[in-house]
Design an enzyme around this catalytic site. Structure first.
Site, PDB file in Angstrom:
ATOM      1  N   ASP A  64      40.393  46.432  40.148  1.00 19.11           N
ATOM      2  CA  ASP A  64      41.334  46.755  39.070  1.00 19.11           C
ATOM      3  C   ASP A  64      42.506  45.762  39.019  1.00 19.11           C
ATOM      4  O   ASP A  64      43.264  45.743  38.065  1.00 19.11           O
ATOM      5  CB  ASP A  64      41.848  48.187  39.248  1.00 19.11           C
ATOM      6  CG  ASP A  64      42.531  48.724  38.009  1.00 19.11           C
ATOM      7  OD1 ASP A  64      42.383  48.084  36.942  1.00 19.11           O
ATOM      8  OD2 ASP A  64      43.197  49.771  38.106  1.00 19.11           O
ATOM      9  N   LYS A 120      47.096  36.996  29.236  1.00 10.77           N
ATOM     10  CA  LYS A 120      46.009  37.787  29.833  1.00 10.77           C
ATOM     11  C   LYS A 120      45.177  38.392  28.709  1.00 10.77           C
ATOM     12  O   LYS A 120      45.715  38.982  27.773  1.00 10.77           O
ATOM     13  CB  LYS A 120      46.595  38.892  30.732  1.00 10.77           C
ATOM     14  CG  LYS A 120      45.558  39.906  31.251  1.00 10.77           C
ATOM     15  CD  LYS A 120      46.144  40.896  32.266  1.00 10.77           C
ATOM     16  CE  LYS A 120      45.148  42.001  32.613  1.00 10.77           C
ATOM     17  NZ  LYS A 120      45.691  43.012  33.532  1.00 10.77           N
ATOM     18  N   ARG A 145      45.123  39.088  37.442  1.00  8.31           N
ATOM     19  CA  ARG A 145      45.535  37.922  38.234  1.00  8.31           C
ATOM     20  C   ARG A 145      44.328  37.053  38.568  1.00  8.31           C
ATOM     21  O   ARG A 145      44.440  35.833  38.681  1.00  8.31           O
ATOM     22  CB  ARG A 145      46.275  38.393  39.501  1.00  8.31           C
ATOM     23  CG  ARG A 145      45.435  39.184  40.454  1.00  8.31           C
ATOM     24  CD  ARG A 145      46.274  40.000  41.438  1.00  8.31           C
ATOM     25  NE  ARG A 145      46.912  41.158  40.781  1.00  8.31           N
ATOM     26  CZ  ARG A 145      47.647  42.055  41.426  1.00  8.31           C
ATOM     27  NH1 ARG A 145      47.886  41.933  42.708  1.00  8.31           N
ATOM     28  NH2 ARG A 145      48.181  43.072  40.759  1.00  8.31           N
ATOM     29  N   ASP A 158      45.121  45.753  27.238  1.00 13.35           N
ATOM     30  CA  ASP A 158      45.190  44.797  28.336  1.00 13.35           C
ATOM     31  C   ASP A 158      44.962  43.347  27.869  1.00 13.35           C
ATOM     32  O   ASP A 158      44.927  42.428  28.680  1.00 13.35           O
ATOM     33  CB  ASP A 158      44.185  45.191  29.427  1.00 13.35           C
ATOM     34  CG  ASP A 158      44.726  44.929  30.824  1.00 13.35           C
ATOM     35  OD1 ASP A 158      45.953  44.766  30.959  1.00 13.35           O
ATOM     36  OD2 ASP A 158      43.919  44.876  31.773  1.00 13.35           O
ATOM     37  N   GLU A 205      42.375  42.791  38.249  1.00  8.09           N
ATOM     38  CA  GLU A 205      41.515  41.754  37.670  1.00  8.09           C
ATOM     39  C   GLU A 205      42.296  40.717  36.877  1.00  8.09           C
ATOM     40  O   GLU A 205      41.838  39.584  36.732  1.00  8.09           O
ATOM     41  CB  GLU A 205      40.449  42.409  36.778  1.00  8.09           C
ATOM     42  CG  GLU A 205      40.900  42.739  35.338  1.00  8.09           C
ATOM     43  CD  GLU A 205      42.064  43.716  35.268  1.00  8.09           C
ATOM     44  OE1 GLU A 205      42.241  44.498  36.215  1.00  8.09           O
ATOM     45  OE2 GLU A 205      42.810  43.701  34.270  1.00  8.09           O
ATOM     46  N   LYS A 261      39.463  53.251  37.120  1.00  4.30           N
ATOM     47  CA  LYS A 261      40.727  53.937  36.838  1.00  4.30           C
ATOM     48  C   LYS A 261      40.453  55.413  36.542  1.00  4.30           C
ATOM     49  O   LYS A 261      39.388  55.738  36.011  1.00  4.30           O
ATOM     50  CB  LYS A 261      41.369  53.341  35.584  1.00  4.30           C
ATOM     51  CG  LYS A 261      42.047  52.006  35.770  1.00  4.30           C
ATOM     52  CD  LYS A 261      42.743  51.593  34.476  1.00  4.30           C
ATOM     53  CE  LYS A 261      43.320  50.197  34.570  1.00  4.30           C
ATOM     54  NZ  LYS A 261      44.417  50.063  35.532  1.00  4.30           N
ATOM     55  N   ASP A 309      40.242  47.316  30.179  1.00  3.47           N
ATOM     56  CA  ASP A 309      40.339  47.363  31.634  1.00  3.47           C
ATOM     57  C   ASP A 309      39.979  48.755  32.133  1.00  3.47           C
ATOM     58  O   ASP A 309      40.805  49.669  32.145  1.00  3.47           O
ATOM     59  CB  ASP A 309      41.757  46.988  32.075  1.00  3.47           C
ATOM     60  CG  ASP A 309      41.890  46.938  33.596  1.00  3.47           C
ATOM     61  OD1 ASP A 309      40.842  47.021  34.279  1.00  3.47           O
ATOM     62  OD2 ASP A 309      43.027  46.821  34.090  1.00  3.47           O
TER      63      ASP A 309
HETATM   64  N1  BES Z   1      45.987  46.374  33.364  1.00  5.49           N
HETATM   65  C1  BES Z   1      46.488  46.926  34.561  1.00  5.49           C
HETATM   66  C2  BES Z   1      48.003  47.071  34.579  1.00  5.49           C
HETATM   67  C3  BES Z   1      48.605  48.024  33.583  1.00  5.49           C
HETATM   68  C4  BES Z   1      48.922  49.312  33.975  1.00  5.49           C
HETATM   69  C5  BES Z   1      48.909  47.636  32.311  1.00  5.49           C
HETATM   70  C6  BES Z   1      49.516  50.185  33.082  1.00  5.49           C
HETATM   71  C7  BES Z   1      49.496  48.500  31.410  1.00  5.49           C
HETATM   72  C8  BES Z   1      49.803  49.780  31.806  1.00  5.49           C
HETATM   73  C9  BES Z   1      46.113  46.043  35.740  1.00  5.49           C
HETATM   74  O1  BES Z   1      44.930  45.340  35.619  1.00  5.49           O
HETATM   75  C10 BES Z   1      45.973  46.934  36.934  1.00  5.49           C
HETATM   76  O2  BES Z   1      45.187  47.829  36.883  1.00  5.49           O
HETATM   77  N2  BES Z   1      46.741  46.671  37.990  1.00  5.49           N
HETATM   78  C11 BES Z   1      46.699  47.448  39.181  1.00  5.49           C
HETATM   79  C12 BES Z   1      46.800  46.530  40.356  1.00  5.49           C
HETATM   80  C13 BES Z   1      46.547  47.183  41.679  1.00  5.49           C
HETATM   81  C14 BES Z   1      45.113  47.667  41.765  1.00  5.49           C
HETATM   82  C15 BES Z   1      46.838  46.207  42.797  1.00  5.49           C
HETATM   83  C16 BES Z   1      47.872  48.412  39.145  1.00  5.49           C
HETATM   84  O3  BES Z   1      48.942  48.057  38.667  1.00  5.49           O
HETATM   85  O4  BES Z   1      47.679  49.544  39.576  1.00  5.49           O
HETATM   86 ZN    ZN Z   2      44.363  44.848  33.661  1.00 10.04          ZN
HETATM   87 ZN    ZN Z   3      43.219  46.473  36.178  1.00  6.14          ZN
END
Ligand code: BES
Ligand code: ZN
Ligand code: ZN
Length: 501
Positions: A351, A269, A355, A292, A353, A281, A274
């Site tokens: 967020d 990834k 996947r 990220d 993103e 966020k 992000d």
């Molecule tokens: N990059 C984040 C995941 C992340 C969180 C990485 C904390 C490192 C530390 C990812 O893109 C994300 O924001 N995922 C969301 C998905 C949700 C919106 C379905 C999440 O985990 O909250």
């Molecule tokens: Zn992310």
């Molecule tokens: Zn994200």
């Protein structure tokens, strides 16, 4: 740092710090440690007793040699329980020792190879592990510090002593070479993540990938926005459309000299920042979001070792690099987009993103029919909640492959813990109007929601998804390095590709 091997009697070696060891609960000191103790007229024994040093894993005891041997100081490092001794015990011990030596301002450190006398651990593996960890434990990123704030770089030279068994010198040298290459790859991954999104843009990642490809004589392709559009990468480009930074889709290929045993795709990834996009966020969750792209750093780091390690499998590395930003051009919650394989995605949260970008990275590589696909991604906060920064989450459609990767990871000192994917989880990403949504059940099985989404694109090819969101960043320094980006994934991938694939 330089690690070399010497074949000389320990007690004759001139260095700042000589590292010897002790298993927990040892009654009589023997072996190499015993030899040094003898040369020191029993000083080690005496101080161990005085200080009540127990030999717990990673604990250290520093002893001045008062000119009795050429080494200025001896550091005794605890190896922990003899029964449980493994490569991770060597990691703990070597990291503790090198950090203690650094505190002593040592320039030349000399170490015996811990635990190989026991016969449980291969000499080459031990030498590799000591080399790797010694370099990683004292890793520093000081490029952004003003000159007057910079501590002068102390080059530490480590000598690994093989006096006790001359026949093993070749193995030791091979281990040192491999360890040096791997540590350098992991340091590259750490450097890339630490640098930060203002300069570590998709373009910069592509340039680093080009450099790695050139140095390792690998084929590389970098696709720009237009080329991705022509291929129909509607998912990757939807994420990229909110950012002013041009996205880059990067492919590197390694082919072994002989007939490849198999073809493995490794995907990282590569979100250089992000923000969450329009599903923005909160400020504190954004603080570390330059990390990220840790998955991309891990796969590029891995490719940087190809010239030296020459695995016998063909490897295709993919990184779909972009920022995830909010703007008037950004993709929106509710948007329905189409990935390269024709499947449609209803975006409920911008967020989620990672996947979405991986959908196209996977679709692209599936066309080449690789035998296996491994993706590394800082995919979900849920995985961090579940496993902390201690373990990576492993999810799969093929248990045999997952077992091998879990073993390779744990052996390399990068913990892997599997999370299950059930058909009920697969149900949760159904959309009313498209082939799938990019979220899942709210507040439940977040890590798996991400995995079953990616699974939709792998077309039944054996696949392992490693969620590295936790271990990619540590809030407190540990024995293997400073706080911040860790470069996790490099050691697992290299161990898998060269020993288990
Ligand atoms: N990059 C984040 C995941 C992340 C969180 C990485 C904390 C490192 C530390 C990812 O893109 C994300 O924001 N995922 C969301 C998905 C949700 C919106 C379905 C999440 O985990 O909250
Ligand atoms: Zn992310
Ligand atoms: Zn994200």
């Amino acid at each position: 740092m330089k690690v070399i091997s010497k074949n000389q009697k320990l007690e004759n070696i001139s260095c700042d710090v000589l590292i010897v060891n002790l298993f927990e609960g040892t009654k009589t000191i023997s072996g190499d440690t015993g030899a040094v103790d003898l040369a020191l007229d029993g000083l080690i024994k005496k101080i161990i007793k005085e200080e009540d040093f127990k030999g717990k894993a990673g604990s250290t005891l520093t002893i001045r040699t008062n000119g009795l041997i050429p080494a200025k100081k001896v550091i005794v490092i605890g190896l922990g329980d003899k029964e449980k001794f493994d490569l991770n015990s060597i990691r703990k011990a070597s990291a503790g020792a090198i950090r203690a030596a650094k505190r002593e301002k040592a320039k030349i450190v000399c170490t015996i190879l811990h635990g190989i006398g026991e016969g449980k651990i291969d000499t080459k593996d031990a030498a590799q592990t000591v080399t790797e960890v010694s370099q990683l434990a004292i890793y520093e990123f000081d490029r952004f510090k003003s000159k007057d704030k910079k501590e002068p770089k102390k080059e530490i030279q480590t000598l690994i002593i093989a006096e006790s068994d001359k026949s093993k010198l070749k193995d030791i040298e091979a281990g040192i070479k491999r360890g040096t290459v791997i540590a350098r790859a992991q340091a590259l991954a750490r450097d890339m993540v630490t640098e930060s999104a203002i300069t570590m843009t998709p373009t910069k990642i592509a340039n680093i990938a080009r450099k790695v490809a050139k140095e390792n004589k690998l084929k590389i392709k970098v696709l720009d926005r237009e080329a991705c559009r022509r291929l129909g990468m509607g998912a990757f480009l939807a994420v990229a459309q909110g950012s002013d930074e041009p996205p880059k889709f990067i492919e590197i290929k390694y082919t072994p000299k002989g007939k490849p045993k198999k073809h493995i795709a490794i995907i990282g990834k590569g979100i250089t920042f992000d923000s969450g996009g329009l599903s923005l966020k909160p400020a504190n969750s954004m603080e570390t979001m330059k990390d990220d792209m840790s998955g991309s750093a891990a796969v590029i780091g891995t490719m940087s070792t190809m010239r030296e390690l020459q695995p016998d499998v063909a490897i295709t590395m993919i990184v779909a690099a972009t920022e995830n930003m909010p703007s008037g051009k950004a993709y929106r919650p509710g948007d329905v987009i189409r990935a390269m394989n024709g499947k449609t995605i209803e975006v409920l949260n911008t967020d989620a993103e990672g996947r979405v970008t991986l959908a196209d990275a996977v679709s692209y590589v599936v066309r080449q029919k690789p035998d296996e696909i491994i993706d590394l991604a800082t995919l979900t906060g849920a995985c961090v909640v579940a496993l902390g920064d201690t373990a990576n989450g492993v999810m799969t459609n093929n248990q045999k492959l997952a077992d091998k990767i879990i073993k390779a990871g744990n052996e390399a000192g990068e913990r892997m813990w599997q999370l299950p994917l059930y058909d009920e989880d697969r149900e949760k990403i159904k959309s009313d109007i498209a082939d799938m949504i990019n979220t899942g059940s709210k507040g439940k099985s977040g890590a798996q929601n991400g995995a079953v989404f990616i699974e939709k694109f792998v077309n039944d090819i054996p696949w392992v998804h490693i969620d590295i969101a936790g271990p990619s960043w540590i809030d407190k320094e540990n024995e293997y390095g400073p706080k911040g980006p860790t470069g996790v994934g490099v050691r697992t991938l290299i161990n898998y590709l060269t020993n288990y694939a």
